[in-house]
Design a protein around this motif. Structure first.
Motif, PDB file in Angstrom:
ATOM      1  N   MET A   1      81.112  80.504 -80.894  1.00 36.43           N
ATOM      2  CA  MET A   1      80.755  80.545 -82.303  1.00 36.43           C
ATOM      3  C   MET A   1      81.116  81.930 -82.869  1.00 36.43           C
ATOM      4  O   MET A   1      80.780  82.949 -82.292  1.00 36.43           O
ATOM      5  CB  MET A   1      79.258  80.268 -82.450  1.00 36.43           C
ATOM      6  N   MET A   2      81.777  81.945 -83.988  1.00 32.30           N
ATOM      7  CA  MET A   2      82.219  83.184 -84.600  1.00 32.30           C
ATOM      8  C   MET A   2      81.126  83.721 -85.518  1.00 32.30           C
ATOM      9  O   MET A   2      80.497  82.982 -86.261  1.00 32.30           O
ATOM     10  CB  MET A   2      83.501  82.931 -85.399  1.00 32.30           C
ATOM     11  N   SER A   3      80.903  85.038 -85.453  1.00 38.61           N
ATOM     12  CA  SER A   3      79.877  85.649 -86.291  1.00 38.61           C
ATOM     13  C   SER A   3      80.333  85.689 -87.748  1.00 38.61           C
ATOM     14  O   SER A   3      81.531  85.613 -88.048  1.00 38.61           O
ATOM     15  CB  SER A   3      79.582  87.070 -85.812  1.00 38.61           C
ATOM     16  N   ASN A   4      79.363  85.796 -88.642  1.00 37.77           N
ATOM     17  CA  ASN A   4      79.689  85.938 -90.067  1.00 37.77           C
ATOM     18  C   ASN A   4      80.556  87.157 -90.296  1.00 37.77           C
ATOM     19  O   ASN A   4      81.475  87.132 -91.114  1.00 37.77           O
ATOM     20  CB  ASN A   4      78.408  86.040 -90.899  1.00 37.77           C
ATOM     21  N   GLU A   5      80.265  88.228 -89.568  1.00 28.72           N
ATOM     22  CA  GLU A   5      81.038  89.459 -89.709  1.00 28.72           C
ATOM     23  C   GLU A   5      82.496  89.222 -89.333  1.00 28.72           C
ATOM     24  O   GLU A   5      83.407  89.680 -90.021  1.00 28.72           O
ATOM     25  CB  GLU A   5      80.422  90.538 -88.831  1.00 28.72           C
ATOM     26  N   GLN A   6      82.739  88.493 -88.248  1.00 26.25           N
ATOM     27  CA  GLN A   6      84.112  88.228 -87.814  1.00 26.25           C
ATOM     28  C   GLN A   6      84.813  87.282 -88.773  1.00 26.25           C
ATOM     29  O   GLN A   6      85.999  87.443 -89.053  1.00 26.25           O
ATOM     30  CB  GLN A   6      84.132  87.660 -86.395  1.00 26.25           C
ATOM     31  N   MET A   7      84.089  86.289 -89.310  1.00 24.26           N
ATOM     32  CA  MET A   7      84.691  85.385 -90.288  1.00 24.26           C
ATOM     33  C   MET A   7      85.108  86.149 -91.534  1.00 24.26           C
ATOM     34  O   MET A   7      86.192  85.924 -92.077  1.00 24.26           O
ATOM     35  CB  MET A   7      83.722  84.242 -90.638  1.00 24.26           C
ATOM     36  N   LEU A   8      84.264  87.070 -91.984  1.00 20.91           N
ATOM     37  CA  LEU A   8      84.598  87.875 -93.150  1.00 20.91           C
ATOM     38  C   LEU A   8      85.799  88.766 -92.860  1.00 20.91           C
ATOM     39  O   LEU A   8      86.697  88.899 -93.685  1.00 20.91           O
ATOM     40  CB  LEU A   8      83.394  88.713 -93.580  1.00 20.91           C
ATOM     41  N   ALA A  14      93.394  87.895 -93.847  1.00 20.00           N
ATOM     42  CA  ALA A  14      94.222  86.800 -94.358  1.00 20.00           C
ATOM     43  C   ALA A  14      94.634  87.032 -95.813  1.00 20.00           C
ATOM     44  O   ALA A  14      95.719  86.623 -96.223  1.00 20.00           O
ATOM     45  CB  ALA A  14      93.479  85.470 -94.222  1.00 20.00           C
ATOM     46  N   LYS A  15      93.791  87.696 -96.569  1.00 21.80           N
ATOM     47  CA  LYS A  15      94.095  87.970 -97.977  1.00 21.80           C
ATOM     48  C   LYS A  15      94.931  89.235 -98.140  1.00 21.80           C
ATOM     49  O   LYS A  15      95.274  89.604 -99.255  1.00 21.80           O
ATOM     50  CB  LYS A  15      92.801  88.070 -98.782  1.00 21.80           C
ATOM     51  N   GLY A  16      95.238  89.896 -97.024  1.00 26.37           N
ATOM     52  CA  GLY A  16      96.085  91.083 -97.088  1.00 26.37           C
ATOM     53  C   GLY A  16      95.423  92.275 -97.750  1.00 26.37           C
ATOM     54  O   GLY A  16      96.102  93.144 -98.298  1.00 26.37           O
ATOM     55  N   LEU A  17      94.111  92.347 -97.695  1.00 29.05           N
ATOM     56  CA  LEU A  17      93.390  93.479 -98.296  1.00 29.05           C
ATOM     57  C   LEU A  17      93.448  94.638 -97.308  1.00 29.05           C
ATOM     58  O   LEU A  17      92.665  94.709 -96.370  1.00 29.05           O
ATOM     59  CB  LEU A  17      91.948  93.065 -98.612  1.00 29.05           C
ATOM     60  N   ASN A  18      94.403  95.540 -97.525  1.00 34.18           N
ATOM     61  CA  ASN A  18      94.662  96.563 -96.522  1.00 34.18           C
ATOM     62  C   ASN A  18      94.478  97.991 -97.010  1.00 34.18           C
ATOM     63  O   ASN A  18      94.998  98.926 -96.407  1.00 34.18           O
ATOM     64  CB  ASN A  18      96.067  96.376 -95.933  1.00 34.18           C
TER      65      ASN A  18
END
Length: 102
Positions: A1-8, A14-18
């Motif tokens: 199960m992936m944590s909320n932190e990892q999903m965020l 994925a949105k390329g916010l770098n």
């Protein structure tokens, strides 16, 4: 199960916010040690995280019903609460750096 932190984190990537930002990995690399203490006769668990620069942060947990007390869960919650403080401190440091660069 992936944590909320990892999903965020995955969504941000994925949105390329770098732009300069903090990451869960960066926060975890700041931690060099940890200690726990449960106060006798209570459900209060305190976690002390030792950071690379010698600073410490604390987190606490306690349950209302002593029958629900579980030391492992208490440590996890206390650690998560302490780790959250690192995000705040490191966010401030990053903002200071960004401000100085302007």
């Amino acid at each position: 199960m992936m944590s909320n932190e990892q999903m965020l984190e995955n969504e941000i990537q994925a949105k390329g916010l770098n732009a300069p930002r903090l990451t869960p990995n960066l926060i975890d690399r700041k931690i060099v040690g940890e200690q726990y203490h449960v106060f006798p006769g209570t459900t209060l668990t305190v976690c002390v995280l030792h950071l690379v620069n010698g600073f410490t942060v604390t987190g606490e947990s306690a349950c209302a019903s002593p029958e629900n007390f579980n030391p492992e869960i208490g440590r996890k919650i206390a650690r998560d609460n302490a780790r959250e403080k690192i995000w705040q401190l490191e966010g401030y440091v990053l903002r200071e750096r960004l401000h100085a660069a302007v």
